[in-house]
Design an enzyme around this catalytic site. Structure first.
Site, short mmCIF file in Angstrom:
data_model
loop_
_atom_site.label_atom_id
_atom_site.label_comp_id
_atom_site.label_asym_id
_atom_site.label_seq_id
_atom_site.Cartn_x
_atom_site.Cartn_y
_atom_site.Cartn_z
N GLY A 1 0.86 -1.20 -0.20
CA GLY A 1 -0.04 -0.12 -0.24
C GLY A 1 0.90 1.25 -0.05
CG LEU B 1 -1.52 1.85 -4.01
CD1 LEU B 1 -2.59 1.63 -4.80
CD2 LEU B 1 -0.37 0.87 -3.86
CG HIS C 1 2.89 0.65 -5.24
ND1 HIS C 1 3.24 1.50 -4.43
CD2 HIS C 1 3.46 -0.43 -4.64
CE1 HIS C 1 3.83 1.37 -3.41
NE2 HIS C 1 3.95 -0.12 -3.56
CD GLN D 1 7.64 -7.62 3.57
OE1 GLN D 1 7.06 -8.30 3.28
NE2 GLN D 1 8.42 -6.69 2.98
CG ASP E 1 11.74 -3.65 -3.39
OD1 ASP E 1 12.22 -3.29 -2.48
OD2 ASP E 1 10.58 -3.07 -4.12
NE ARG F 1 10.71 1.24 4.84
CZ ARG F 1 10.73 0.19 4.62
NH1 ARG F 1 10.94 -0.27 3.50
NH2 ARG F 1 10.44 -0.79 5.53
#
Ligand code: PAJ
Length: 282
Positions: A27, A29, A33, A57, A146, A183
């Site tokens: 989320g 977004l 995304h 995680q 990632d 982030r």
């Protein structure tokens, strides 16, 4: 757009849905995304997006509680971008009391993020295998942002014979070069261009490699110098690795990958980029 919180309801909604594309997210977004959702939209009859901030995680001293959340906004964006089903389970739905089976990623998870975030990939692999089992998509979309996670998911799908095709999607960046990330919300707006220093360093390495520099230690030294010019940046790691094994490479071959992580204004940011000898694209 259907919003589904229970596994049983998701399974019911999935019946007769045709070719299903899954976009797993935590989320908050952003355009990164949304690029995955658009890719899924163009190749699937039914697009399922999962929205679940996965506690397993996050390490004990990490930002699980503080992780940015804005469900109403996420639902609006998902609807506008063409998601058919949002799966947003509670923590207890995914991890009921007594849950005690884990997926352990192997060698690919040992270094880099795995080394700096112990247990992180165990949590990622476990939740991704659960989401794949619950939704049973034909296609599942993961960002190269990632990169280590993407390779670990691909390897897990191959090793565990999961009947799904993993589709990698390119990194979406701000104009400054900063890779979009949930982030980034922790960063003040006027600090974001400076936080792009990690990417600027990677571009510098690519420029040198394009002009024929193949000495990896020199490329790393150059990148560290660029990052060193930004006092707020504190490198955790910066490495040139084989793009498949993620092991450090000594000599630059046809294609390698640069992986980096740093703290910036107290925010942990990761990035990566391909590194090619003697070409100038990317
Ligand atoms: P999250 O960080 O929300 O990211 C969801 C997906 O979006 C991941 O596949 C990620 O690589 C991709 N993504 C994030 N930023 C991107 C960018 N700038 N460009 C392109 N793609 C980007 O990754 C996770 O969540 C979780 O670990 C998850 C896989 C959902 C498991 O909990």
């Amino acid at each position: 757009m259907k919003i589904v919180e229970r596994i049983a309801d998701l399974r019911a909604a999935r019946q007769g849905a045709g070719k299903v594309g899954l976009v797993p997210t935590m989320g908050f977004l952003h355009d990164g995304h949304l690029s995955l959702i658009r890719a899924a939209r163009s190749a699937s009859e039914t697009v399922v997006m999962s929205l679940f901030v996965n506690p397993t995680q996050f390490g004990p001293s990490e930002d699980f509680e503080a992780y940015p959340r804005d469900t109403p906004r996420d639902l609006d964006l998902a609807r506008e971008t063409g998601v058919d089903i949002v799966f947003m389970p509670s923590t207890g739905e995914v991890y009921p009391p007594g849950f005690d089976t884990w997926v352990e990623a192997g060698k690919l998870a040992e270094r880099w993020e795995g080394e700096h975030r112990p247990g992180h990939f165990r949590g990622v692999a476990t939740v991704v295998v659960k989401l794949l089992q619950i939704v049973q998509p034909d296609l599942a979309y993961f960002g190269e942002k990632d990169y280590q996670q993407l390779l670990i998911v691909k390897k897990m799908v191959a090793d565990l014979n999961l009947p799904v095709e993993i589709i990698p999607c390119p990194i979406v960046r701000e104009a400054s070069g900063l890779a979009l990330s949930s982030r980034n919300a922790y960063l003040a707006d006027d600090r974001r261009p400076r936080a792009a220093v990690l990417y600027r360093a990677m571009q510098r390495a690519q420029k040198l490699a394009s002009s024929g520099v193949d000495d990896v230690s020199l490329l790393i030294a150059e990148m560290k110098m660029v990052v060193g010019q930004e006092p707020a940046a504190h490198l955790e790691y910066l490495a040139v690795v084989d793009r498949d094994s993620l092991q450090p490479t000594g000599q630059l071959g046809v294609e390698a990958r640069i992986l980096g992580a740093m703290g910036f204004d107290g925010v942990r940011l990761i990035d990566n980029a391909p590194l090619r000898l003697g070409t100038d694209d990317d």
